[in-house]
Design an enzyme around this catalytic site. Sequence first.
Site, mmCIF file in Angstrom:
data_model
loop_
_atom_site.group_PDB
_atom_site.id
_atom_site.type_symbol
_atom_site.label_atom_id
_atom_site.label_comp_id
_atom_site.label_asym_id
_atom_site.label_seq_id
_atom_site.Cartn_x
_atom_site.Cartn_y
_atom_site.Cartn_z
ATOM 1 N N VAL A 15 0.810 -0.982 -0.005
ATOM 2 C CA VAL A 15 -0.095 0.107 -0.025
ATOM 3 C C VAL A 15 0.867 1.343 -0.022
ATOM 4 C CG1 VAL A 15 -1.658 1.252 1.126
ATOM 5 C CG2 VAL A 15 -1.997 -1.134 1.131
ATOM 6 N N CYS A 129 -10.804 -2.321 2.823
ATOM 7 C CA CYS A 129 -10.957 -2.510 1.081
ATOM 8 C C CYS A 129 -12.246 -3.139 0.753
ATOM 9 C CB CYS A 129 -9.743 -3.373 0.555
ATOM 10 S SG CYS A 129 -9.535 -4.735 1.736
ATOM 11 N N HIS A 242 -10.802 -7.280 -5.527
ATOM 12 C CA HIS A 242 -11.418 -7.901 -4.793
ATOM 13 C C HIS A 242 -12.983 -7.983 -5.546
ATOM 14 C CE1 HIS A 242 -8.944 -7.913 -1.518
ATOM 15 N NE2 HIS A 242 -9.422 -7.170 -0.589
HETATM 16 O O1 L14 Z 1 -7.613 -3.105 6.272
HETATM 17 O O2 L14 Z 1 -6.422 -8.900 2.888
HETATM 18 O O3 L14 Z 1 -8.759 -4.197 7.915
HETATM 19 O O4 L14 Z 1 -5.722 -9.821 4.862
HETATM 20 C C1 L14 Z 1 -7.302 -6.472 6.855
HETATM 21 C C2 L14 Z 1 -7.282 -7.825 6.010
HETATM 22 C C3 L14 Z 1 -7.049 -5.313 4.679
HETATM 23 C C4 L14 Z 1 -6.673 -6.334 4.188
HETATM 24 C C5 L14 Z 1 -8.064 -4.104 6.596
HETATM 25 C C6 L14 Z 1 -6.184 -8.820 4.223
HETATM 26 C C7 L14 Z 1 -7.866 -5.341 5.790
HETATM 27 C C8 L14 Z 1 -6.375 -7.586 4.951
#
Ligand code: L14
Length: 337
Positions: A15, A129, A242
């Site tokens: 990110v 997300c 996603h």
């Molecule tokens: O921002 O895909 O709460 O394992 C935590 C799980 C981000 C993605 C968050 C994953 C998510 C994360």
Amino acid sequence: MTNLRVAILGATGLVGQEFIKVLKQRDFPMDSLVLLASGASAGKQVVVDGDEIKVHEATHRLLENVDLALFSAGSEISRVFAPEAARAGVVVVDNSAAFRMEPGIPLVVPEVNPGDLEGHQGIIANPNCSTIQMVVALYPLHRVNPIKRIIVDTYQAVSGTGRAAIEELSEQAKLVLGGEKAVPHVYPHEIAFNVLPHIDVFLENDYSREEWKMEHETRKIMHAEDIRVSATCVRVPVYAGHSEAIHVEFAQPMSPEEARDILGRSPGVRIMDDLDTNLYPHPRAAAGRDEVFVGRIRRDTSHPNGLAMWVVSDNLRKGAALNAVQIAEELVERGWL
Ligand code: L14
């Protein structure tokens, strides 16, 4: 307005790197960019527009010398650095789950609730997300016909977990194709050629925390305490993007044509819905793009006021870095930064 001094905390992560790209692509008004990370990553060089920028170990002192800080280094780091930075006058847009449900901390998707940024106290939370792409697609419909209930099943890419998960998928795929056994490290089971109904930790009520976030963050962002949400969040062997199968129950019936008409005029949404030409969103088409793609819009045959749809977006862009930068842009535009 003078240009801003910007810091990224978690600059070497997926990110963090996306933050840099999005700031550059959108020509964000910045004077300087400070890259910060944990001690383990300090000293690394990151190439930005052909220039090498050194990554420094995050300290309170370095953070306090900027106007805006974008955080994506996990909840624990956010809890250590965000409150102090905010006290020192820095505006923090935090991508972790640490502050999202805290009353008084805005949880913002600019297409939905930009007004919640007003009167912020220095910390703004960037939502999860899966939640972001869902509310971008549903809020415009909710405004004309209130949503009562949402059933959502997600198909989430491994990039959400980070670089180690991307490598694990690649390695396991090679092993499995070679007829060998893959040993899981990042996930509790093999992810190559498999799907796992498990994202984040499991909670008391047997939902996962990711599923819990979709329920509670959706209500907070949409200002809709009465919406009932039930999510099943699933990891799939996809690198980026996603996908979500969403079933919505409205107060009144809504035709697919009306939904397409509304969403066709909604910011951040792109309709991809033509069954005759096999046009529908999918992760490979959404990766690297900014929009939330919506397709397969149809009547839900199980409820007279129901619609079903399929929603796909790049989890590192709209699901994380892009949304955070849009929040910063909104603050700049409104003079709240
Ligand atoms: O921002 O895909 O709460 O394992 C935590 C799980 C981000 C993605 C968050 C994953 C998510 C994360």
